[in-house]
Motif scaffolding. Sequence first.
Motif, short mmCIF file in Angstrom:
data_model
loop_
_atom_site.label_atom_id
_atom_site.label_comp_id
_atom_site.label_asym_id
_atom_site.label_seq_id
_atom_site.Cartn_x
_atom_site.Cartn_y
_atom_site.Cartn_z
N ARG A 335 0.83 -1.21 0.00
CA ARG A 335 0.00 0.00 0.00
C ARG A 335 0.87 1.26 0.00
NH1 ARG A 335 -1.03 2.17 5.30
NH2 ARG A 335 -0.26 0.83 7.00
N ARG A 336 0.27 2.35 -0.42
CA ARG A 336 0.98 3.62 -0.48
C ARG A 336 1.02 4.29 0.90
NH1 ARG A 336 -2.29 6.42 -5.31
NH2 ARG A 336 -3.98 5.57 -4.03
N PRO A 337 1.95 5.24 1.09
CA PRO A 337 3.04 5.62 0.18
C PRO A 337 4.15 4.57 0.15
CG PRO A 337 3.19 6.87 2.22
CD PRO A 337 1.91 6.09 2.30
N ARG A 338 4.72 4.38 -1.03
CA ARG A 338 5.76 3.37 -1.21
C ARG A 338 7.14 4.03 -1.20
NH1 ARG A 338 1.59 1.95 -4.78
NH2 ARG A 338 0.56 0.00 -4.19
N ARG A 359 16.40 -3.12 -2.75
CA ARG A 359 17.34 -3.49 -3.82
C ARG A 359 17.31 -5.00 -4.08
NH1 ARG A 359 20.55 0.84 -1.65
NH2 ARG A 359 21.75 -0.52 -0.26
N ARG A 360 17.17 -5.80 -3.00
CA ARG A 360 17.05 -7.25 -3.19
C ARG A 360 15.78 -7.60 -3.96
NH1 ARG A 360 19.08 -7.35 2.24
NH2 ARG A 360 16.98 -7.58 3.09
N CYS A 361 14.70 -6.92 -3.63
CA CYS A 361 13.42 -7.18 -4.31
C CYS A 361 13.47 -6.78 -5.79
CB CYS A 361 12.28 -6.44 -3.61
SG CYS A 361 11.92 -7.06 -1.95
N LEU A 362 14.17 -5.70 -6.08
CA LEU A 362 14.32 -5.26 -7.48
C LEU A 362 15.11 -6.29 -8.28
CD1 LEU A 362 15.03 -1.44 -7.02
CD2 LEU A 362 13.12 -2.43 -8.31
N ASP A 370 8.67 1.51 -9.82
CA ASP A 370 7.79 2.35 -9.00
C ASP A 370 7.52 1.71 -7.64
OD1 ASP A 370 7.54 4.32 -10.98
OD2 ASP A 370 5.95 3.16 -11.98
N LEU A 371 8.24 0.62 -7.34
CA LEU A 371 8.12 -0.11 -6.07
C LEU A 371 6.76 -0.78 -5.91
CD1 LEU A 371 9.96 2.26 -3.55
CD2 LEU A 371 10.91 0.60 -5.15
#
Length: 414
Positions: A335-338, A359-362, A370-371
Amino acid sequence: MAVDPGSPQVRAWLAQFASVDVATAQLLLDHIDFISADEIRNQLIAKLRERQAAGGGEVALYAERHLKGRAGVPFPLYKHGRRRVRRAEGIGPRPVESERLYAHETGSEGIVGTLITSLSRESGSPFLDHPSMTALRNSRPNRFVLVTDFIGSGDRACRYLEAAWRTPTIASWASYKRISFEVVAFSGTSEGIGMVQAHPTAPMVSVAKGCPTISGLSAQSRGALVQLCEAYCPKRPRHPHTALGYGNAGALMVFAHGAPNNTPLLLHTKTKNWRPLFEGRSTARWETGVETNSAVDLAAALSELRQQGLASSAAITRADAITKQTILVLAALRRRPRTATAVSARTGLSVAHVELAIRRCLRAGFIDDDLRLTDGAFKEFAYLRKARSRPSHSISSTDKTFYYPQMLRSPGRV
């Protein structure tokens, strides 16, 4: 760290609530993040070194404090002449100065001022400690950095930046891009950070840890805690205070040197009929909080994010600390804000740990630029929810009863 639930102060405070409200009051305490003096010092120093390394060059450091002024406008940070060329001169601003002559008080600016002095005394240090105008001209720092422990409403930080902006020489340097503005804080509310970022100096704001607030909790917890704070508000609040504290912030972070005025009034306001937990916003009676169990924290944080299925997952329970942090950050990004600061406030992790997890998730493809969570993240969540813990069956060595089969099957053919 968490507030120690077994301390005499906590038991006395909880005894003031009606029996039906004790559980909600305990919920409020469970969400308070108690920050030690060492954590503030270490995190601020690390953040300042990080910011200096990012831009290089020398950096002028200033401890945030209340500044005097007239008609709501602060005086310029440095004195200057009234001639056509208004050249600023004089010594640097004092890091500590009491607001009232008849009652000397030192707030967090004392801790921050000592920290700045310690950094500036290192051999070959790039940090300048509240430099005079002569020192600024000789050293030519490329950044004006305001340092504070907490950005609550953002009023004090904006007032300090305004005082610097009203110094003609500094404003001139800024117009020629010779100096830029930054604010480095241990923590801050999203509203306060936004207000500071909107100041005409356009400062870059860096925080070490997001501040948990009542508004950032799940709808169920938020509604219950707002009701509690309003029902047990010690006195009728006067603007800009509300039952949730200054600026209606509802901050849930308390420091070893004091509780911010942005915390709910029932925590720090004393009246004839109410004994607060942090009387006069003082935490002197509290030596420290208590370390929390990471596994319990993870389950509680996931539950607060309305991820009970993940909280009970056996796969998460068996995972290492890095994996647990990554899953928690992913859940908070639903949920936002991200932003790293907002996720830090929701999870209790430091901004640095959140940024590493992002960074690991990316790299893993769990989030986009945009996360936002990708299909891969939702598939991973679905797998983890299925990995429920199974009840274990053991045969007692002391059990003397005879074993007999529950079902009989015919022997298979050879």
